[in-house]
Scaffold this active site. Sequence first.
Site, PDB file in Angstrom:
ATOM      1  N   ASP A   1      77.053  20.047  87.045  1.00 39.21           N
ATOM      2  CA  ASP A   1      76.209  20.751  86.090  1.00 39.21           C
ATOM      3  C   ASP A   1      77.050  21.800  85.356  1.00 39.21           C
ATOM      4  O   ASP A   1      78.096  22.238  85.841  1.00 39.21           O
ATOM      5  CB  ASP A   1      75.040  21.437  86.812  1.00 39.21           C
ATOM      6  N   ASN A   2      76.620  22.220  84.180  1.00 39.43           N
ATOM      7  CA  ASN A   2      77.158  23.377  83.463  1.00 39.43           C
ATOM      8  C   ASN A   2      78.607  23.251  83.019  1.00 39.43           C
ATOM      9  O   ASN A   2      79.327  24.254  82.971  1.00 39.43           O
ATOM     10  CB  ASN A   2      77.041  24.642  84.324  1.00 39.43           C
TER      11      ASN A   2
ATOM     12  N   ASP B   1      76.837  22.322  91.623  1.00 38.70           N
ATOM     13  CA  ASP B   1      76.036  23.269  90.841  1.00 38.70           C
ATOM     14  C   ASP B   1      76.145  24.671  91.426  1.00 38.70           C
ATOM     15  O   ASP B   1      75.218  25.480  91.317  1.00 38.70           O
ATOM     16  CB  ASP B   1      74.575  22.800  90.808  1.00 38.70           C
TER      17      ASP B   1
ATOM     18  N   GLU C   1      69.404  24.679  80.711  1.00 42.73           N
ATOM     19  CA  GLU C   1      68.002  24.610  81.146  1.00 42.73           C
ATOM     20  C   GLU C   1      67.095  25.575  80.386  1.00 42.73           C
ATOM     21  O   GLU C   1      67.402  26.732  80.198  1.00 42.73           O
ATOM     22  CB  GLU C   1      67.885  24.858  82.662  1.00 42.73           C
TER      23      GLU C   1
ATOM     24  N   LYS D   1      81.009  28.183  89.396  1.00 44.28           N
ATOM     25  CA  LYS D   1      81.737  27.225  88.548  1.00 44.28           C
ATOM     26  C   LYS D   1      83.236  27.188  88.851  1.00 44.28           C
ATOM     27  O   LYS D   1      83.862  26.157  88.721  1.00 44.28           O
ATOM     28  CB  LYS D   1      81.485  27.529  87.068  1.00 44.28           C
TER      29      LYS D   1
HETATM   30  C1  LIG Z   1      81.162  28.442  97.771  1.00 46.15           C
HETATM   31  C2  LIG Z   1      79.697  28.343  97.950  1.00 46.15           C
HETATM   32  N1  LIG Z   1      79.184  27.824  99.075  1.00 46.15           N
HETATM   33  C3  LIG Z   1      77.855  27.742  99.217  1.00 46.15           C
HETATM   34  N2  LIG Z   1      76.943  28.162  98.295  1.00 46.15           N
HETATM   35  C4  LIG Z   1      77.445  28.697  97.179  1.00 46.15           C
HETATM   36  C5  LIG Z   1      78.825  28.804  96.949  1.00 46.15           C
HETATM   37  N3  LIG Z   1      79.012  29.358  95.738  1.00 46.15           N
HETATM   38  C6  LIG Z   1      77.787  29.600  95.224  1.00 46.15           C
HETATM   39  N4  LIG Z   1      76.845  29.205  96.088  1.00 46.15           N
HETATM   40  C7  LIG Z   1      75.417  29.271  95.886  1.00 46.15           C
HETATM   41  O1  LIG Z   1      75.109  28.384  94.821  1.00 46.15           O
HETATM   42  C8  LIG Z   1      74.257  29.033  93.877  1.00 46.15           C
HETATM   43  C9  LIG Z   1      75.095  29.419  92.693  1.00 46.15           C
HETATM   44  C10 LIG Z   1      74.964  28.822  91.544  1.00 46.15           C
HETATM   45  C11 LIG Z   1      75.816  29.241  90.381  1.00 46.15           C
HETATM   46  N5  LIG Z   1      75.195  28.742  89.172  1.00 46.15           N
HETATM   47  C12 LIG Z   1      75.360  29.408  88.044  1.00 46.15           C
HETATM   48  O2  LIG Z   1      76.058  30.401  87.985  1.00 46.15           O
HETATM   49  C13 LIG Z   1      74.611  28.950  86.853  1.00 46.15           C
HETATM   50  C14 LIG Z   1      74.452  29.850  85.810  1.00 46.15           C
HETATM   51  C15 LIG Z   1      73.733  29.507  84.666  1.00 46.15           C
HETATM   52  C16 LIG Z   1      73.581  30.478  83.585  1.00 46.15           C
HETATM   53  C17 LIG Z   1      73.566  30.076  82.268  1.00 46.15           C
HETATM   54  C18 LIG Z   1      73.400  30.999  81.226  1.00 46.15           C
HETATM   55  C19 LIG Z   1      73.249  32.346  81.514  1.00 46.15           C
HETATM   56  F1  LIG Z   1      73.065  33.243  80.543  1.00 46.15           F
HETATM   57  C20 LIG Z   1      73.252  32.759  82.850  1.00 46.15           C
HETATM   58  C21 LIG Z   1      73.425  31.829  83.873  1.00 46.15           C
HETATM   59  C22 LIG Z   1      73.145  28.224  84.574  1.00 46.15           C
HETATM   60  C23 LIG Z   1      73.311  27.319  85.624  1.00 46.15           C
HETATM   61  O3  LIG Z   1      72.770  26.074  85.580  1.00 46.15           O
HETATM   62  C24 LIG Z   1      74.038  27.664  86.770  1.00 46.15           C
HETATM   63  O4  LIG Z   1      74.176  26.728  87.770  1.00 46.15           O
HETATM   64  C25 LIG Z   1      73.725  30.241  94.558  1.00 46.15           C
HETATM   65  C26 LIG Z   1      74.916  30.625  95.433  1.00 46.15           C
HETATM   66  O5  LIG Z   1      74.528  31.407  96.534  1.00 46.15           O
HETATM   67 MG   LIG Z   2      73.525  24.801  87.101  1.00 48.81          MG
END
Ligand SMILES: Cc1ncnc2c1ncn2[C@@H]1O[C@H](/C=C/CNC(=O)c2cc(-c3ccc(F)cc3)cc(O)c2O)C[C@H]1O
Ligand SMILES: [Mg+2]
Length: 214
Positions: free
Chosen positions: A169-170, A141, A199, A144
């Site tokens: 997810d997604n 999650d 969600e 992406k």
């Molecule tokens: C490589 C890596 N290592 C460790 N943590 C990492 C990582 N890459 C991201 N992360 C962490 O995970 C989290 C990232 C999650 C990314 N999830 C999303 O971008 C995401 C975006 C949406 C969304 C849907 C409609 C819209 F209009 C806008 C957004 C809905 C979701 O359920 C999501 O999971 C936070 C980040 O710091």
């Molecule tokens: Mg998600």
Amino acid sequence: TRSTRPQRLLGAVQKSATRGDPCSVVNAIDQFCRHTEWAMNVGDEKGCILDSVVSEVNPATVLELGTYCGYSTVRIARLLPPHAKLITLEFNPDFAAIARQVIAWAGMEEKVHLVEGASGEWIPKIKEQFGVKALDLVFLDHWKDQYLPDTKLIEECGLLRKGSVLLADNVIFPGAPQYLEYVRSSQQYESQYFKSHLEYTKVEDGLEKSVFLG
Ligand SMILES: Cc1ncnc2c1ncn2[C@@H]1O[C@H](/C=C/CNC(=O)c2cc(-c3ccc(F)cc3)cc(O)c2O)C[C@H]1O
Ligand SMILES: [Mg+2]
């Protein structure tokens, strides 16, 4: 200065949830994100699908990629047997700090190892650092475009066994097309799509469950 969305989400948990009650923490976040301020948690509708997969797998070891505020961390941990372990990776220190407090409020600290770091750096360390032989369940999650490279890294590190489950997810919105193509075309996975909604919205989204065939 203005608070951040994760800080406001934590405030809602501290205001409305009962310490030590993980279900009340999940419900407080869903209530806040549905009626006050949207946030990118897997949410209640897809969360029920997540619950059913966790219950079916009954994992001893879970890896979560992308903790964010800890909603799915708590949602998964609440279903785990006492000595099961959930390792969750989050490289944003601000998100990790909020997630630690959400996990603590839910009383789930014993079952959760939150590692502040990048998945690419930490996946190769899981076996030695946590004495893990294999991952029973992986919940993807995070960013992406990282789903596919991290899946390949998990394979290369020998972290999957016959029957290990990947749940992503997604896969529709925002979407993970390269990941979907890979798990659906690979002879090494049996994949299944669970149709749902993004969600707290009516937009289509869903989870992809992929069983590693070994
Ligand atoms: C490589 C890596 N290592 C460790 N943590 C990492 C990582 N890459 C991201 N992360 C962490 O995970 C989290 C990232 C999650 C990314 N999830 C999303 O971008 C995401 C975006 C949406 C969304 C849907 C409609 C819209 F209009 C806008 C957004 C809905 C979701 O359920 C999501 O999971 C936070 C980040 O710091
Ligand atoms: Mg998600």
